[in-house]
Design a protein around this motif. Structure first.
Motif, short mmCIF file in Angstrom:
data_model
loop_
_atom_site.label_atom_id
_atom_site.label_comp_id
_atom_site.label_asym_id
_atom_site.label_seq_id
_atom_site.Cartn_x
_atom_site.Cartn_y
_atom_site.Cartn_z
N GLY A 29 7.96 -22.48 7.01
CA GLY A 29 6.63 -22.99 7.28
C GLY A 29 5.73 -23.00 6.06
O GLY A 29 5.38 -24.06 5.52
N CYS A 30 5.38 -21.82 5.56
CA CYS A 30 4.43 -21.73 4.44
C CYS A 30 5.12 -21.71 3.08
O CYS A 30 4.45 -21.78 2.04
CB CYS A 30 3.55 -20.49 4.59
SG CYS A 30 4.44 -18.92 4.50
N GLY A 31 6.45 -21.61 3.07
CA GLY A 31 7.19 -21.71 1.82
C GLY A 31 7.25 -20.43 0.99
O GLY A 31 7.80 -20.43 -0.11
N ARG A 32 6.69 -19.33 1.49
CA ARG A 32 6.70 -18.08 0.73
C ARG A 32 8.12 -17.52 0.61
O ARG A 32 8.95 -17.68 1.51
CB ARG A 32 5.79 -17.04 1.38
CG ARG A 32 4.30 -17.29 1.15
CD ARG A 32 3.49 -16.16 1.75
NE ARG A 32 2.07 -16.23 1.40
CZ ARG A 32 1.17 -16.92 2.09
NH1 ARG A 32 1.55 -17.60 3.17
NH2 ARG A 32 -0.10 -16.92 1.73
N ASP A 33 8.37 -16.85 -0.50
CA ASP A 33 9.66 -16.21 -0.75
C ASP A 33 9.57 -14.71 -0.50
O ASP A 33 8.54 -14.08 -0.76
CB ASP A 33 10.09 -16.46 -2.20
CG ASP A 33 10.45 -17.91 -2.46
OD1 ASP A 33 11.24 -18.46 -1.68
OD2 ASP A 33 9.91 -18.49 -3.42
N PHE A 34 10.68 -14.15 -0.02
CA PHE A 34 10.78 -12.71 0.23
C PHE A 34 12.08 -12.22 -0.39
O PHE A 34 13.16 -12.77 -0.13
CB PHE A 34 10.78 -12.42 1.73
CG PHE A 34 9.54 -12.91 2.44
CD1 PHE A 34 8.44 -12.09 2.57
CD2 PHE A 34 9.49 -14.20 2.95
CE1 PHE A 34 7.29 -12.54 3.21
CE2 PHE A 34 8.34 -14.67 3.60
CZ PHE A 34 7.24 -13.83 3.71
N ALA A 35 11.97 -11.19 -1.21
CA ALA A 35 13.14 -10.65 -1.91
C ALA A 35 13.93 -9.72 -1.00
O ALA A 35 13.55 -9.43 0.13
CB ALA A 35 12.68 -9.92 -3.16
N ARG A 36 15.05 -9.24 -1.53
CA ARG A 36 15.85 -8.20 -0.89
C ARG A 36 16.01 -7.03 -1.86
O ARG A 36 16.02 -7.22 -3.08
CB ARG A 36 17.24 -8.71 -0.49
CG ARG A 36 17.28 -9.58 0.77
CD ARG A 36 18.72 -9.77 1.20
NE ARG A 36 18.86 -10.40 2.48
CZ ARG A 36 19.16 -11.68 2.68
NH1 ARG A 36 19.33 -12.47 1.63
NH2 ARG A 36 19.31 -12.19 3.89
N HIS A 46 4.99 -8.36 1.89
CA HIS A 46 4.63 -9.28 0.80
C HIS A 46 3.30 -8.87 0.19
O HIS A 46 2.36 -8.48 0.91
CB HIS A 46 4.54 -10.71 1.37
CG HIS A 46 4.53 -11.77 0.34
ND1 HIS A 46 3.41 -12.08 -0.42
CD2 HIS A 46 5.51 -12.64 -0.07
CE1 HIS A 46 3.69 -13.07 -1.24
NE2 HIS A 46 4.96 -13.42 -1.05
N PRO A 47 3.17 -8.95 -1.15
CA PRO A 47 1.92 -8.54 -1.81
C PRO A 47 0.68 -9.30 -1.35
O PRO A 47 -0.44 -8.81 -1.50
CB PRO A 47 2.20 -8.82 -3.29
CG PRO A 47 3.69 -8.77 -3.41
CD PRO A 47 4.21 -9.32 -2.11
N ASP A 48 0.86 -10.50 -0.76
CA ASP A 48 -0.29 -11.29 -0.31
C ASP A 48 -0.83 -10.86 1.05
O ASP A 48 -1.89 -11.31 1.48
CB ASP A 48 0.07 -12.79 -0.23
CG ASP A 48 0.29 -13.40 -1.61
OD1 ASP A 48 -0.11 -12.77 -2.61
OD2 ASP A 48 0.87 -14.50 -1.68
N LEU A 49 -0.11 -9.99 1.77
CA LEU A 49 -0.56 -9.54 3.09
C LEU A 49 -1.80 -8.66 2.97
O LEU A 49 -1.92 -7.87 2.03
CB LEU A 49 0.56 -8.76 3.79
CG LEU A 49 1.70 -9.55 4.41
CD1 LEU A 49 2.80 -8.60 4.87
CD2 LEU A 49 1.20 -10.40 5.58
N PRO A 50 -2.72 -8.76 3.92
CA PRO A 50 -3.87 -7.85 3.92
C PRO A 50 -3.41 -6.40 3.97
O PRO A 50 -2.54 -6.04 4.77
CB PRO A 50 -4.62 -8.24 5.20
CG PRO A 50 -4.20 -9.63 5.49
CD PRO A 50 -2.77 -9.73 5.03
N GLY A 51 -3.94 -5.58 3.09
CA GLY A 51 -3.58 -4.16 3.06
C GLY A 51 -2.30 -3.85 2.33
O GLY A 51 -1.90 -2.68 2.25
N ALA A 52 -1.63 -4.87 1.76
CA ALA A 52 -0.34 -4.64 1.09
C ALA A 52 -0.48 -3.69 -0.10
O ALA A 52 0.40 -2.86 -0.34
CB ALA A 52 0.27 -5.96 0.65
N THR A 53 -1.57 -3.80 -0.83
CA THR A 53 -1.77 -2.92 -1.99
C THR A 53 -1.78 -1.47 -1.56
O THR A 53 -1.12 -0.61 -2.17
CB THR A 53 -3.08 -3.26 -2.70
OG1 THR A 53 -3.03 -4.62 -3.16
CG2 THR A 53 -3.31 -2.33 -3.88
#
Length: 307
Positions: A29-36, A46-53
């Motif tokens: 959908g949004c095209g974001r990548d997720f590593a393993r 994902h670092p872009d999620l709210p509260g991820a930091t």
């Protein structure tokens, strides 16, 4: 037929399906990548999620705490009997007492002879619960923000082959209604947003399924929300909070969950309201809520079902 975690996974941003892309995953959908991770664990925090930091800093904090306190290196003898270290190894640890009692109650009272269920644990750490669910032929998926090979999901290989996903409980990367049982052990009080985390647990659970929060830190309504016992962990960046039992009940109710049982996580009687446990149906839980309303600091376990 078992469903692989990839079949259950959804993008935590837009909830679209995920597909393989190189060594990781990509959202359709949004095209974001997720590593393993090196162990193959999908890294869905994902670092872009709210509260991820804050969550990623907490993951580092747990490793720092384990190293400083001398329990970072894995111990097969201990890990093989978790959570029953008091009973099996003669420990005298109140936290593990609460974990063991509340988990045993979940298995015995709410799972019983049930087999072949799809189960999700939030904040599973090493995923010690895997062995109990696998004995019941259940499909178990463990999530945590910590993927460290010694104290996080990476250590889960010690308990066999099952689904492991790095995930934030407030943005779960799973399809709606995917699980029969969703629970957390001593994890809800780490949420940045308690209501959101409980809401997410309810969302990914099927109608009529079990949702539980086990051994969660609580305080009496007149007690300070700053529990001095949490100061050391807060200094390491670990997200610590202590809620009243009413805050937990409010979160469960707002999520559309019907609470079936409330009790002290260690199973101790609700002094001075023990006589109230004799009331039909609501007695034990009513007495526990009354006790926890005026208690100092202790653990609470809440067992519920989705409407």
């Amino acid at each position: 037929m078992e469903t692989t975690p990839l079949d259950l996974l959804r993008c935590p941003f837009c909830r679209s399906h995920l597909g393989e892309r190189g060594e990781g995953l990509a959202c359709a959908g949004c095209g974001r990548d997720f590593a393993r991770s090196p162990e193959g664990i999908p890294l869905m925090l994902h670092p872009d999620l709210p509260g991820a930091t804050e969550k990623l800093r907490e993951a580092q904090g747990w490793v720092e705490k384990a190293r400083a306190e001398g329990w970072y290196e894995p111990d097969d003898e201990v890990d093989a009997v978790l959570p029953f270290v008091n009973r099996e190894l003669g420990w005298d640890d109140l936290s593990w007492l609460g974990n063991a009692h509340s988990f045993e109650l979940l298995l015995g009272r709410y799972i019983g002879e049930g087999r072949g269920l799809r189960v999700l644990e939030i904040g599973a750490a090493k995923a010690w619960a895997a062995r109990f669910w696998r004995e019941r032929d259940c499909e178990f998926v463990a999530t945590d923000v910590v993927v460290d090979p010694n104290i996080g999901l990476g250590r889960g290989a010690f308990y066999g082959d099952f689904g492991r996903v790095q995930a934030d409980g407030e943005h779960l990367p799973f399809a709606d209604g995917a699980f029969d049982v969703t629970y957390a052990v001593a994890t809800l009080h780490h949420a940045l947003d308690l209501r959101r985390m409980v809401g997410e647990m309810a969302r990914v659970t099927r109608r009529g399924g079990v949702v539980a929060g086990l051994n969660e830190g609580t305080r009496g309504i007149r007690r300070s929300p700053d529990n001095p016992d949490q100061a050391g962990e807060k200094a390491l960046g670990i997200n610590e909070h202590v809620h009243t039992v009413w805050a937990y009940l409010g979160a469960f109710t707002r999520a559309g969950l019907v609470v079936r049982r409330v009790e002290r996580a260690d199973g101790w009687p609700p002094v001075p309201f023990t006589k109230l446990t004799r009331l039909p149906k609501v007695g034990p839980s009513f007495a526990a809520v009354a006790h926890l309303t005026i208690a100092w600091y202790c653990g609470v376990s809440i067992y519920a079902r989705k409407r």
